[in-house]
Design an enzyme around this catalytic site. Structure first.
Site, mmCIF file in Angstrom:
data_model
loop_
_atom_site.group_PDB
_atom_site.id
_atom_site.type_symbol
_atom_site.label_atom_id
_atom_site.label_comp_id
_atom_site.label_asym_id
_atom_site.label_seq_id
_atom_site.Cartn_x
_atom_site.Cartn_y
_atom_site.Cartn_z
ATOM 1 N N HIS A 242 29.106 -41.602 -22.235
ATOM 2 C CA HIS A 242 29.539 -41.797 -20.850
ATOM 3 C C HIS A 242 30.903 -42.445 -20.828
ATOM 4 O O HIS A 242 31.245 -43.263 -21.680
ATOM 5 C CB HIS A 242 28.538 -42.656 -20.064
ATOM 6 C CG HIS A 242 28.203 -43.965 -20.710
ATOM 7 N ND1 HIS A 242 27.282 -44.072 -21.730
ATOM 8 C CD2 HIS A 242 28.671 -45.220 -20.503
ATOM 9 C CE1 HIS A 242 27.194 -45.338 -22.110
ATOM 10 N NE2 HIS A 242 28.031 -46.057 -21.395
ATOM 11 N N ASN B 12 32.605 -46.867 -24.543
ATOM 12 C CA ASN B 12 32.091 -47.734 -25.599
ATOM 13 C C ASN B 12 31.323 -46.878 -26.605
ATOM 14 O O ASN B 12 30.517 -46.034 -26.207
ATOM 15 C CB ASN B 12 31.161 -48.797 -25.009
ATOM 16 C CG ASN B 12 31.893 -49.734 -24.062
ATOM 17 O OD1 ASN B 12 33.049 -50.077 -24.296
ATOM 18 N ND2 ASN B 12 31.237 -50.131 -22.987
ATOM 19 N N ASP C 63 27.700 -46.779 -11.284
ATOM 20 C CA ASP C 63 27.057 -47.721 -12.210
ATOM 21 C C ASP C 63 26.174 -48.681 -11.422
ATOM 22 O O ASP C 63 26.561 -49.175 -10.360
ATOM 23 C CB ASP C 63 28.123 -48.496 -12.999
ATOM 24 C CG ASP C 63 27.555 -49.166 -14.227
ATOM 25 O OD1 ASP C 63 27.890 -48.755 -15.354
ATOM 26 O OD2 ASP C 63 26.753 -50.117 -14.066
HETATM 27 P P1 AMP Z 1 27.690 -49.070 -22.056
HETATM 28 O O1 AMP Z 1 27.712 -50.524 -22.430
HETATM 29 O O2 AMP Z 1 29.052 -48.447 -22.087
HETATM 30 O O3 AMP Z 1 26.644 -48.307 -22.816
HETATM 31 O O4 AMP Z 1 27.330 -49.071 -20.515
HETATM 32 C C1 AMP Z 1 26.138 -48.619 -19.974
HETATM 33 C C2 AMP Z 1 26.272 -48.745 -18.476
HETATM 34 O O5 AMP Z 1 25.203 -48.059 -17.886
HETATM 35 C C3 AMP Z 1 26.238 -50.183 -17.958
HETATM 36 O O6 AMP Z 1 27.430 -50.446 -17.237
HETATM 37 C C4 AMP Z 1 25.006 -50.203 -17.038
HETATM 38 O O7 AMP Z 1 25.201 -50.997 -15.890
HETATM 39 C C5 AMP Z 1 24.846 -48.735 -16.694
HETATM 40 N N1 AMP Z 1 23.494 -48.311 -16.349
HETATM 41 C C6 AMP Z 1 22.359 -48.546 -17.051
HETATM 42 N N2 AMP Z 1 21.302 -47.989 -16.419
HETATM 43 C C7 AMP Z 1 21.781 -47.393 -15.300
HETATM 44 C C8 AMP Z 1 21.180 -46.643 -14.231
HETATM 45 N N3 AMP Z 1 19.858 -46.404 -14.181
HETATM 46 N N4 AMP Z 1 21.982 -46.206 -13.246
HETATM 47 C C9 AMP Z 1 23.314 -46.441 -13.267
HETATM 48 N N5 AMP Z 1 23.932 -47.117 -14.253
HETATM 49 C C10 AMP Z 1 23.179 -47.604 -15.250
#
Ligand code: AMP
Ligand code: ZN
Length: 116
Positions: free
Chosen positions: A103, A90, A34
């Site tokens: 994810h 989530n 992440d």
């Molecule tokens: P969610 O709130 O469960 O949709 O979490 C999305 C997650 O994706 C968050 O923890 C972000 O920090 C992560 N995220 C967003 N863009 C990227 C990226 N380019 N590379 C790695 N993680 C990401």
């Protein structure tokens, strides 16, 4: 027909159009760190083909969902996490989902953590 969504950031990571720090990859799944970790180890496990969220999953995804869950402890072992970890998915607006490509967060390492 493409199994990817051209506007989806995680599909772009799968395609290599956006860089990521990969932790695991096979024909079905990708795991990467992440970008905004809550803890010393914070990886996201995603299916390579686009599924927007857990509420869109059906019986045809049973094997894939099993693969995601089975990968979590294997990855944690490989990444040196030996004292437990959190798994978090989530889903949708009330679930505070930010990225609409399914994810699973897998979060571990010594506390204190930034969040969670
Ligand atoms: P969610 O709130 O469960 O949709 O979490 C999305 C997650 O994706 C968050 O923890 C972000 O920090 C992560 N995220 C967003 N863009 C990227 C990226 N380019 N590379 C790695 N993680 C990401
Ligand atoms: Zn996607």
């Amino acid at each position: 027909m493409s199994q990817q969504d051209p506007h989806c950031i995680f599909c772009k990571i799968v395609e290599g159009q956006i860089p990521s720090r990969k932790a695991f990859e096979d024909e079905h799944l990708l795991a990467f760190h992440d970008i905004n970790p809550w803890a010393p180890v914070h990886v996201l496990i995603i299916p390579k083909r686009h599924i927007a969220m857990l509420s869109e999953v059906g019986p045809e995804h049973q094997e894939l969902m099993g693969r995601m869950l089975v990968l979590a402890p294997k990855l944690m072992r490989e990444l040196g996490v030996s004292n437990g970890f959190r798994t978090l998915i989530n889903t949708g607006q009330d679930g505070l989902q930010e990225v609409y490509h399914l994810h699973m967060h897998v979060i571990g390492g010594p506390r204190p953590w930034l969040k969670g």
